[in-house]
Design an enzyme around this catalytic site. Sequence first.
Site, short mmCIF file in Angstrom:
data_model
loop_
_atom_site.label_atom_id
_atom_site.label_comp_id
_atom_site.label_asym_id
_atom_site.label_seq_id
_atom_site.Cartn_x
_atom_site.Cartn_y
_atom_site.Cartn_z
N LYS A 84 -4.59 -5.31 14.19
CA LYS A 84 -4.33 -5.99 13.00
C LYS A 84 -3.03 -5.41 12.15
CE LYS A 84 -6.23 -4.72 8.79
NZ LYS A 84 -5.26 -4.68 7.92
N ASN A 85 -2.93 -4.10 12.47
CA ASN A 85 -1.79 -3.43 11.64
C ASN A 85 -0.61 -3.36 12.58
OD1 ASN A 85 -3.62 -3.34 9.48
ND2 ASN A 85 -3.96 -1.03 9.80
N ARG A 145 -2.37 -7.65 1.53
CA ARG A 145 -1.51 -6.48 1.22
C ARG A 145 -0.12 -6.81 1.84
NH1 ARG A 145 0.90 -2.68 -1.62
NH2 ARG A 145 1.85 -1.10 -0.26
N CYS A 182 -5.82 -3.14 -3.88
CA CYS A 182 -6.98 -3.64 -3.89
C CYS A 182 -7.90 -2.31 -4.17
CB CYS A 182 -7.23 -3.69 -2.29
SG CYS A 182 -6.73 -1.96 -1.46
N ARG A 214 -1.85 0.78 -4.55
CA ARG A 214 -0.80 0.11 -3.56
C ARG A 214 0.63 -0.03 -3.98
NH1 ARG A 214 -4.58 -1.20 0.56
NH2 ARG A 214 -2.89 -1.08 2.10
N PRO A 215 1.17 0.76 -4.76
CA PRO A 215 2.46 0.39 -5.09
C PRO A 215 3.55 0.14 -4.03
CG PRO A 215 2.23 2.85 -5.44
CD PRO A 215 0.87 2.19 -4.86
N ASP A 257 7.00 1.20 -4.90
CA ASP A 257 8.15 1.84 -5.25
C ASP A 257 9.00 2.22 -4.15
OD1 ASP A 257 5.94 3.59 -4.91
OD2 ASP A 257 6.87 5.20 -5.96
N ASP A 259 -8.15 5.22 7.93
CA ASP A 259 -9.07 4.24 8.17
C ASP A 259 -10.20 4.43 8.72
OD1 ASP A 259 -6.20 1.72 8.66
OD2 ASP A 259 -6.90 2.81 6.79
N ILE A 317 -5.21 10.27 1.28
CA ILE A 317 -4.10 9.10 1.34
C ILE A 317 -4.06 8.02 0.45
CG2 ILE A 317 -2.93 7.14 2.93
CD1 ILE A 317 -2.68 9.95 4.19
N ARG A 372 -11.35 -9.62 7.50
CA ARG A 372 -10.02 -9.47 7.42
C ARG A 372 -9.50 -8.74 8.45
NH1 ARG A 372 -7.81 -6.55 2.32
NH2 ARG A 372 -6.06 -6.83 3.71
C1 EPZ Z 1 -1.14 0.81 5.90
O1 EPZ Z 1 -1.08 0.60 4.67
C2 EPZ Z 1 -2.32 0.02 6.65
N1 EPZ Z 1 -2.29 -1.17 6.53
C3 EPZ Z 1 -3.51 0.61 5.95
O2 EPZ Z 1 -4.40 -0.05 6.70
C4 EPZ Z 1 -3.43 2.12 6.29
O3 EPZ Z 1 -4.49 2.71 5.71
C5 EPZ Z 1 -2.46 2.78 5.89
O4 EPZ Z 1 -1.13 2.10 6.34
C6 EPZ Z 1 -2.18 4.23 5.92
O5 EPZ Z 1 -2.22 4.58 7.25
C7 EPZ Z 1 -1.33 -1.92 7.30
O6 EPZ Z 1 -0.76 -1.65 8.30
C8 EPZ Z 1 -1.39 -3.61 7.11
P1 EPZ Z 1 1.12 3.50 3.14
P2 EPZ Z 1 0.31 0.69 3.71
O7 EPZ Z 1 2.22 2.76 2.64
O8 EPZ Z 1 1.45 0.71 4.62
C9 EPZ Z 1 1.59 5.17 -1.21
C10 EPZ Z 1 -6.53 -1.23 6.68
O9 EPZ Z 1 -7.72 -0.79 6.59
N2 EPZ Z 1 2.79 4.55 -1.43
O10 EPZ Z 1 1.13 4.23 4.36
O11 EPZ Z 1 -0.02 0.02 2.70
C11 EPZ Z 1 0.24 4.53 -1.28
O12 EPZ Z 1 -0.34 4.16 -2.40
C12 EPZ Z 1 -5.45 -0.77 6.02
O13 EPZ Z 1 -6.46 -1.89 7.92
C13 EPZ Z 1 3.47 4.62 -2.82
O14 EPZ Z 1 2.69 5.39 -3.40
O15 EPZ Z 1 -0.05 2.41 3.48
C14 EPZ Z 1 -0.81 5.35 -0.32
O16 EPZ Z 1 -1.45 6.26 -1.19
C15 EPZ Z 1 -6.01 -0.05 4.61
N3 EPZ Z 1 4.48 3.62 -2.80
C16 EPZ Z 1 0.11 6.02 0.51
O17 EPZ Z 1 1.66 5.80 0.10
C17 EPZ Z 1 4.85 2.93 -1.85
O18 EPZ Z 1 5.78 2.09 -2.04
C18 EPZ Z 1 0.25 5.63 2.21
O19 EPZ Z 1 0.38 4.29 2.04
C19 EPZ Z 1 4.05 2.75 -0.70
C20 EPZ Z 1 2.80 3.38 -0.54
#
Ligand code: EPZ
Length: 421
Positions: free
Chosen positions: A22-23, A96, A120, A125-126, A128, A309, A331, A402
């Site tokens: 999926k990812n 997302r 979620c 999930r910001p 920024d 995950d 995370i 999902r």
């Molecule tokens: C991806 O989410 C995956 N989703 C998530 O899988 C996975 O848990 C995550 O990466 C971490 O490995 C998809 O690939 C579709 P991040 P993503 O940006 O990209 C913070 C599942 O169950 N952050 O690496 O949204 C954020 O809040 C899902 O399949 C900011 O602060 O994750 C988090 O604490 C759940 N600002 C951390 O970084 C931003 O602009 C990591 O988030 C972006 C992220």
Amino acid sequence: MESIYIHGGVALQGQVRIQGSKNAVLPVLAATVLIEGTSIIENCPRLLDVYHMQALLKSLGCVCLWDGEKLKVNAAGVDLVHALGGMPQDAAKGMRSSIILLGALLGRTGEVRIEYPGGCVIGERPVDIHIEALKKLNVQFEETIQGLYAYTDRLRGAEIDLPVPSVGATENSILAAVLAEGITIIRGAAREPEVVTLCEFLSACGADITGGGSSTIIIKGVEKLSGAQFRIPGDRIVAGTYLCACMAAGGEVLLKEAPVEQMQAVLHVAEQMGACCQQAKEGLYVQMHERPLTLEKLVTQPYPGFPTDMQSPFLSVLTLAKGTCIIEENIFENRFHTVPYLQAMGAAVQQTDAHHVKVSGVEELHGFTVSAKELRGGAALVIAGTAAKGETVVDGCRFIERGYENICRDLRELGVRIYGV
Ligand code: EPZ
């Protein structure tokens, strides 16, 4: 499907093919928007999130056609009118990953209006970091009540330093940089296998990218990309989920097409807990004939560390392990939703603060009616039900759909007495 019924306590036996990731497929589908032609995505999993992405692509002017497990996407029709037309709210909010279209649409049309993607229950999930990275590539943003309006007269290569190795922000930066003028260097990039797969797909389409999978990725902008035929690898989290089911209930399983090379941190932990994991020609062979051993501590980290995950699925296994473990979730800020339900099933587990849980293994869990609140927590409750004595009912299965094509079908193939209604 609303509810899953499991008669647990029976060791697993059998083999199952692991679905496409999926990812990995979501950013690859977003990348098809950059191409004025047809791409063929093989091993595309049939998931709610993929159907949401398909609806978003269609709203942008793409033509999507399923052919078995292949999804063909013709993005010739993508244009500014569509990009500014706004995307269907239910699809955008429902998933997302709609934010991942930002970089690709900017690369194709230079202008886009996008909903703020749904946060979620696992965290705010910001976005920024996405915005700051794209600003470096000469993108301006206006934040409106509906969401984000982004535009650029020309994407220009730049040096981007990510403060957090955000998977999504890394992917968005790559998608915006492949057609930009000049060279982009992304430092502090996420190293997840899904980033590597995105780089492989884009390179197959003619992009010039080096360093995918390392923390420094270099992209030289090219004029144009052309469609490619590309196979999505197996889903490392789905494979890890079924590994956990075998560890919790015991048994012997073969997980065909499991991407073993992407699962090293997970397999290392599984073996510390007493599982025997062997790379077979067809995938991953797992044996578990004793009660799991516990760990002193389990800490989630960015790849190649132990993946967030996999935290909830392993928590379910640890409720049955000999001894006490502290889980540290680094995370996301709110990813322990299964705790009250595991307690109701007889587990000795408590959340000590936003990032820590303490779990002392018990001899057995008993079935109960529980509710999925999010994707991986829902799968973790199914794992607990697979091991628990008696009947477990898991409600809220749309969360599970999902990310899992058909968790009941897959676990039935491994000998679990499970069905969904
Ligand atoms: C991806 O989410 C995956 N989703 C998530 O899988 C996975 O848990 C995550 O990466 C971490 O490995 C998809 O690939 C579709 P991040 P993503 O940006 O990209 C913070 C599942 O169950 N952050 O690496 O949204 C954020 O809040 C899902 O399949 C900011 O602060 O994750 C988090 O604490 C759940 N600002 C951390 O970084 C931003 O602009 C990591 O988030 C972006 C992220």
